[in-house]
Design a protein around this motif. Structure first.
Motif, PDB file in Angstrom:
ATOM      1  N   LEU A 263      -6.914  10.124  -9.130  1.00 51.96           N
ATOM      2  CA  LEU A 263      -7.549   8.877  -8.707  1.00 51.96           C
ATOM      3  C   LEU A 263      -9.059   9.025  -8.592  1.00 51.96           C
ATOM      4  CD1 LEU A 263      -4.977   7.755  -5.984  1.00 51.96           C
ATOM      5  CD2 LEU A 263      -5.401   6.606  -8.170  1.00 51.96           C
ATOM      6  N   ALA A 264      -9.499  10.061  -7.903  1.00 52.14           N
ATOM      7  CA  ALA A 264     -10.936  10.261  -7.711  1.00 52.14           C
ATOM      8  C   ALA A 264     -11.628  10.516  -9.043  1.00 52.14           C
ATOM      9  CB  ALA A 264     -11.179  11.418  -6.747  1.00 52.14           C
ATOM     10  N   ALA A 265     -10.995  11.307  -9.909  1.00 55.81           N
ATOM     11  CA  ALA A 265     -11.586  11.614 -11.210  1.00 55.81           C
ATOM     12  C   ALA A 265     -11.767  10.358 -12.040  1.00 55.81           C
ATOM     13  CB  ALA A 265     -10.709  12.621 -11.958  1.00 55.81           C
ATOM     14  N   ALA A 266     -10.900   9.371 -11.830  1.00 55.57           N
ATOM     15  CA  ALA A 266     -10.986   8.115 -12.574  1.00 55.57           C
ATOM     16  C   ALA A 266     -11.902   7.104 -11.891  1.00 55.57           C
ATOM     17  CB  ALA A 266      -9.592   7.512 -12.734  1.00 55.57           C
ATOM     18  N   GLY A 267     -12.481   7.484 -10.756  1.00 58.62           N
ATOM     19  CA  GLY A 267     -13.359   6.568 -10.045  1.00 58.62           C
ATOM     20  C   GLY A 267     -12.620   5.469  -9.313  1.00 58.62           C
ATOM     21  N   LEU A 268     -11.329   5.700  -9.036  1.00 58.97           N
ATOM     22  CA  LEU A 268     -10.502   4.702  -8.363  1.00 58.97           C
ATOM     23  C   LEU A 268     -10.391   4.999  -6.868  1.00 58.97           C
ATOM     24  CD1 LEU A 268      -7.588   4.503 -10.970  1.00 58.97           C
ATOM     25  CD2 LEU A 268      -9.384   2.797 -10.597  1.00 58.97           C
ATOM     26  N   PRO A 269      -9.975   4.009  -6.088  1.00 59.07           N
ATOM     27  CA  PRO A 269      -9.751   4.257  -4.665  1.00 59.07           C
ATOM     28  C   PRO A 269      -8.742   5.384  -4.451  1.00 59.07           C
ATOM     29  CG  PRO A 269      -9.770   1.907  -5.105  1.00 59.07           C
ATOM     30  CD  PRO A 269      -9.768   2.592  -6.443  1.00 59.07           C
ATOM     31  N   THR A 270      -8.925   6.124  -3.387  1.00 61.33           N
ATOM     32  CA  THR A 270      -8.016   7.216  -3.044  1.00 61.33           C
ATOM     33  C   THR A 270      -7.403   6.936  -1.680  1.00 61.33           C
ATOM     34  OG1 THR A 270      -9.818   8.481  -2.013  1.00 61.33           O
ATOM     35  CG2 THR A 270      -9.378   8.881  -4.351  1.00 61.33           C
ATOM     36  N   PHE A 271      -6.409   7.727  -1.334  1.00 56.50           N
ATOM     37  CA  PHE A 271      -5.799   7.549  -0.016  1.00 56.50           C
ATOM     38  C   PHE A 271      -5.475   8.898   0.612  1.00 56.50           C
ATOM     39  CE2 PHE A 271      -2.105   7.944  -2.767  1.00 56.50           C
ATOM     40  CZ  PHE A 271      -1.210   8.702  -2.019  1.00 56.50           C
ATOM     41  N   ARG A 272      -5.364   8.874   1.908  1.00 54.22           N
ATOM     42  CA  ARG A 272      -4.852  10.027   2.652  1.00 54.22           C
ATOM     43  C   ARG A 272      -3.830   9.492   3.646  1.00 54.22           C
ATOM     44  NH1 ARG A 272      -6.711   9.819   7.669  1.00 54.22           N
ATOM     45  NH2 ARG A 272      -8.613   8.592   8.111  1.00 54.22           N
ATOM     46  N   ARG A 273      -2.884  10.297   3.965  1.00 56.49           N
ATOM     47  CA  ARG A 273      -1.864   9.856   4.915  1.00 56.49           C
ATOM     48  C   ARG A 273      -2.267  10.258   6.326  1.00 56.49           C
ATOM     49  NH1 ARG A 273       2.527   7.517   2.946  1.00 56.49           N
ATOM     50  NH2 ARG A 273       3.011   7.728   0.718  1.00 56.49           N
ATOM     51  N   GLY A 274      -2.174   9.305   7.229  1.00 58.10           N
ATOM     52  CA  GLY A 274      -2.546   9.543   8.616  1.00 58.10           C
ATOM     53  C   GLY A 274      -1.430  10.222   9.397  1.00 58.10           C
ATOM     54  N   HIS A 275      -1.634  10.371  10.689  1.00 55.18           N
ATOM     55  CA  HIS A 275      -0.627  11.005  11.541  1.00 55.18           C
ATOM     56  C   HIS A 275       0.681  10.222  11.553  1.00 55.18           C
ATOM     57  CE1 HIS A 275      -3.516  13.912  12.920  1.00 55.18           C
ATOM     58  NE2 HIS A 275      -4.324  12.965  13.401  1.00 55.18           N
ATOM     59  N   ASP A 276       0.575   8.929  11.277  1.00 53.79           N
ATOM     60  CA  ASP A 276       1.773   8.091  11.244  1.00 53.79           C
ATOM     61  C   ASP A 276       2.459   8.144   9.886  1.00 53.79           C
ATOM     62  OD1 ASP A 276      -0.140   6.812   9.768  1.00 53.79           O
ATOM     63  OD2 ASP A 276       0.030   4.870  10.794  1.00 53.79           O
TER      64      ASP A 276
ATOM     65  N   ALA B 216       0.836  -1.200   0.000  1.00 58.60           N
ATOM     66  CA  ALA B 216       0.000   0.000   0.000  1.00 58.60           C
ATOM     67  C   ALA B 216       0.872   1.251   0.000  1.00 58.60           C
ATOM     68  CB  ALA B 216      -0.929  -0.003   1.209  1.00 58.60           C
ATOM     69  N   GLU B 217       1.975   1.208   0.755  1.00 57.64           N
ATOM     70  CA  GLU B 217       2.898   2.343   0.815  1.00 57.64           C
ATOM     71  C   GLU B 217       3.614   2.527  -0.513  1.00 57.64           C
ATOM     72  OE1 GLU B 217       5.098   5.496   1.585  1.00 57.64           O
ATOM     73  OE2 GLU B 217       3.586   4.735   2.992  1.00 57.64           O
ATOM     74  N   ARG B 218       4.086   1.449  -1.114  1.00 53.96           N
ATOM     75  CA  ARG B 218       4.791   1.542  -2.396  1.00 53.96           C
ATOM     76  C   ARG B 218       3.879   2.129  -3.466  1.00 53.96           C
ATOM     77  NH1 ARG B 218       6.587  -3.670  -1.108  1.00 53.96           N
ATOM     78  NH2 ARG B 218       5.157  -4.575  -2.659  1.00 53.96           N
ATOM     79  N   LEU B 219       2.625   1.689  -3.470  1.00 61.24           N
ATOM     80  CA  LEU B 219       1.670   2.172  -4.455  1.00 61.24           C
ATOM     81  C   LEU B 219       1.411   3.667  -4.265  1.00 61.24           C
ATOM     82  CD1 LEU B 219      -0.302   1.611  -6.758  1.00 61.24           C
ATOM     83  CD2 LEU B 219      -1.993   0.897  -5.049  1.00 61.24           C
ATOM     84  N   ALA B 220       1.212   4.082  -3.023  1.00 62.11           N
ATOM     85  CA  ALA B 220       0.951   5.496  -2.738  1.00 62.11           C
ATOM     86  C   ALA B 220       2.158   6.359  -3.107  1.00 62.11           C
ATOM     87  CB  ALA B 220       0.612   5.669  -1.255  1.00 62.11           C
TER      88      ALA B 220
END
Length: 215
Positions: A25-38, A9-13
């Motif tokens: 990602l969102a425009a393509a209708g794909l999953p998105t991610f956000r980085r947490g406090h860690d 997951a990290e490598r992909l992000a």
């Protein structure tokens, strides 16, 4: 996620961040991610908002790496195309355009009358109108100083709009150097009476390609 899944997951992000494709990602209708406090990416399903499972992350990774003979060096072409399209649209929005209100002021007419006239002209394929974030934009390049369609552009716009081309694509083609015209900008070349038939011919050819692509 297991350690291996979290690493994937990290490598992909990180890969998408390095390519500058996260916003697509969102425009393509794909999953998105956000980085947490860690600092770790938290991937989410675009429909449910639920965290992706290990299997879903693996599926997304495989999907984005499937283009090219060497998956490790693949580039998600669809996302790159979306990024380019977004960049082009942002550049177009920096050029002059009118809202109903500003066009009404130029024409010396009421906003309601201008709105009606714009809709009627668009229905006749006689005016380029672009929808953007709930608003209607009328690109200014096509207009005279009094806010009317430049006479020479009617014959150029008609085949493009009649072919139901994406208005953004029409805006782009008319205002950027065109290969079909040897690098000339169509709407500028159309000002020359000798060049106008060539611009019109190029517009017809582009419209034919658009129709063929939709067939």
């Amino acid at each position: 996620m297991t350690g291996e899944a979290a690493d994937r997951a990290e490598r992909l992000a990180t890969w998408l961040e390095e390519l500058g494709l996260v916003d697509q990602l969102a425009a393509a209708g794909l999953p998105t991610f956000r980085r947490g406090h860690d600092g770790a990416p938290h991937w989410a399903d675009p429909k449910t908002g639920e965290p992706l499972t290990t299997a879903q992350v693996a599926e997304l990774d495989d999907l984005l790496h499937q283009q090219g003979e060497e998956p490790a060096h693949a580039v998600p072409v669809a996302l790159v195309q979306l990024r380019r399209k977004a960049a082009v649209r942002a550049a177009l929005l920096e050029t002059p355009w009118h809202s109903y209100a500003s066009l009404a002021a130029v024409r010396g007419a009421s906003e309601n009358a201008t709105r009606f006239a714009v809709h009627k002209a668009a229905e006749r394929a006689a005016l380029l109108v672009v929808a953007h974030e709930g608003a209607t934009l009328v690109p200014a390049f096509q207009l005279t100083d009094t806010g009317e369609l430049r006479p020479e552009l009617g014959a150029v716009l008609e085949p493009l709009l009649a072919a139901s081309m994406d208005p953004w694509q029409v805006w782009t083609w008319l205002t950027q150097p065109a290969g079909l015209l040897g690098g000339a900008v169509p709407h500028e070349a159309a000002r020359d009476a000798d060049e106008l038939p060539i611009v019109r011919h190029a517009a017809v050819r582009l419209a034919e390609r658009a129709r063929a692509a939709d067939a």
